[in-house]
Design a protein around this motif. Structure first.
Motif, PDB file in Angstrom:
ATOM      1  N   LYS A   6      -4.263  52.103 -19.895  1.00 38.37           N
ATOM      2  CA  LYS A   6      -4.050  51.698 -18.769  1.00 38.37           C
ATOM      3  C   LYS A   6      -2.766  51.464 -18.400  1.00 38.37           C
ATOM      4  N   THR A   7      -1.859  50.827 -19.167  1.00 39.35           N
ATOM      5  CA  THR A   7      -0.455  50.676 -18.854  1.00 39.35           C
ATOM      6  C   THR A   7       0.050  51.978 -18.582  1.00 39.35           C
ATOM      7  N   ALA A   8      -0.161  53.013 -19.443  1.00 40.83           N
ATOM      8  CA  ALA A   8       0.393  54.449 -19.563  1.00 40.83           C
ATOM      9  C   ALA A   8       0.030  55.090 -18.099  1.00 40.83           C
ATOM     10  N   ARG A   9      -1.107  54.885 -17.669  1.00 40.08           N
ATOM     11  CA  ARG A   9      -1.499  55.459 -16.306  1.00 40.08           C
ATOM     12  C   ARG A   9      -0.767  54.732 -15.245  1.00 40.08           C
ATOM     13  N   GLN A  10      -0.360  53.427 -15.385  1.00 40.68           N
ATOM     14  CA  GLN A  10       0.319  52.742 -14.502  1.00 40.68           C
ATOM     15  C   GLN A  10       1.564  53.352 -14.467  1.00 40.68           C
ATOM     16  N   ILE A  11       2.449  53.472 -15.508  1.00 44.69           N
ATOM     17  CA  ILE A  11       3.684  54.260 -15.657  1.00 44.69           C
ATOM     18  C   ILE A  11       4.070  55.603 -15.268  1.00 44.69           C
ATOM     19  N   ALA A  12       2.554  56.397 -15.465  1.00 43.87           N
ATOM     20  CA  ALA A  12       2.654  57.774 -15.437  1.00 43.87           C
ATOM     21  C   ALA A  12       2.374  58.008 -13.751  1.00 43.87           C
ATOM     22  N   GLY A  13       1.715  57.072 -13.137  1.00 41.65           N
ATOM     23  CA  GLY A  13       1.318  57.137 -11.881  1.00 41.65           C
ATOM     24  C   GLY A  13       2.467  56.569 -10.800  1.00 41.65           C
ATOM     25  N   SER A  14       3.486  56.114 -11.359  1.00 40.35           N
ATOM     26  CA  SER A  14       4.683  55.763 -10.317  1.00 40.35           C
ATOM     27  C   SER A  14       5.907  56.122 -11.041  1.00 40.35           C
ATOM     28  N   PRO A  15       6.082  57.666 -11.302  1.00 40.39           N
ATOM     29  CA  PRO A  15       7.275  58.250 -12.012  1.00 40.39           C
ATOM     30  C   PRO A  15       8.514  57.850 -11.375  1.00 40.39           C
ATOM     31  N   GLU A  16       8.585  57.467  -9.810  1.00 42.14           N
ATOM     32  CA  GLU A  16       9.886  57.092  -9.433  1.00 42.14           C
ATOM     33  C   GLU A  16      10.396  55.903  -9.825  1.00 42.14           C
ATOM     34  N   ALA A  17       9.539  54.868 -10.438  1.00 42.05           N
ATOM     35  CA  ALA A  17       9.891  53.620 -10.922  1.00 42.05           C
ATOM     36  C   ALA A  17      10.612  53.835 -12.268  1.00 42.05           C
ATOM     37  N   HIS A  18      10.587  55.037 -12.979  1.00 41.96           N
ATOM     38  CA  HIS A  18      10.940  55.026 -14.283  1.00 41.96           C
ATOM     39  C   HIS A  18      11.593  56.335 -14.435  1.00 41.96           C
ATOM     40  N   LEU A  19      12.433  56.557 -13.387  1.00 40.98           N
ATOM     41  CA  LEU A  19      13.360  57.866 -13.406  1.00 40.98           C
ATOM     42  C   LEU A  19      14.464  57.490 -14.463  1.00 40.98           C
ATOM     43  N   ASP A  20      14.932  56.305 -14.609  1.00 43.70           N
ATOM     44  CA  ASP A  20      16.104  55.889 -15.371  1.00 43.70           C
ATOM     45  C   ASP A  20      15.576  55.706 -16.826  1.00 43.70           C
ATOM     46  N   GLU A  21      14.018  55.742 -17.097  1.00 39.18           N
ATOM     47  CA  GLU A  21      13.803  55.317 -18.497  1.00 39.18           C
ATOM     48  C   GLU A  21      12.856  56.480 -18.849  1.00 39.18           C
ATOM     49  N   ILE A  22      13.298  57.687 -18.806  1.00 36.94           N
ATOM     50  CA  ILE A  22      12.651  58.807 -19.283  1.00 36.94           C
ATOM     51  C   ILE A  22      11.835  58.573 -20.430  1.00 36.94           C
ATOM     52  N   HIS A  23      12.268  57.943 -21.573  1.00 41.22           N
ATOM     53  CA  HIS A  23      11.703  57.772 -22.570  1.00 41.22           C
ATOM     54  C   HIS A  23      10.313  56.761 -22.687  1.00 41.22           C
ATOM     55  N   LEU A  24      10.311  55.804 -21.849  1.00 39.91           N
ATOM     56  CA  LEU A  24       9.144  55.079 -21.488  1.00 39.91           C
ATOM     57  C   LEU A  24       8.132  55.939 -20.623  1.00 39.91           C
ATOM     58  N   PHE A  25       8.684  57.170 -19.792  1.00 37.40           N
ATOM     59  CA  PHE A  25       7.589  57.710 -19.121  1.00 37.40           C
ATOM     60  C   PHE A  25       7.082  58.886 -20.142  1.00 37.40           C
TER      61      PHE A  25
END
Length: 89
Positions: A6-25
């Motif tokens: 569920k958390t992974a889907r939230q992260i992958a569903g908003s890539p613009e929020a994780h551009l600076d954290e590529i390892h998290l994405f």
């Protein structure tokens, strides 16, 4: 495991929020793929590839029509055409 997916889907569903954290994405994407029994190449995955960059703001319709009309008039004058008023730009 469902919380992780569920958390992974939230992260992958908003890539613009994780551009600076590529390892998290990338980790989120890996968790989602692993849950489906699939693999992937992290070298080919970048959050930036999944984001549609905003297009430049369009100019107002009136400005566009005025600009096009001026260009059409220039072409008509350059070619020496005699436009009929009801069809003139």
């Amino acid at each position: 495991m469902n919380d992780i997916i569920k958390t992974a889907r939230q992260i992958a569903g908003s890539p613009e929020a994780h551009l600076d954290e590529i390892h998290l994405f990338t980790s989120a994407w890996a968790a989602m793929k692993a849950a489906r029994g699939q693999g992937f190449s992290p070298a080919r995955l970048r959050a930036a590839h999944l984001i549609d960059r905003p297009a430049p703001a369009p100019e107002p319709v009136d400005q566009t029509l005025d600009r096009v009309a001026q260009k059409v008039r220039q072409i008509i004058d350059a070619k020496g055409y005699q436009p009929q008023r009801r069809h003139a730009a």
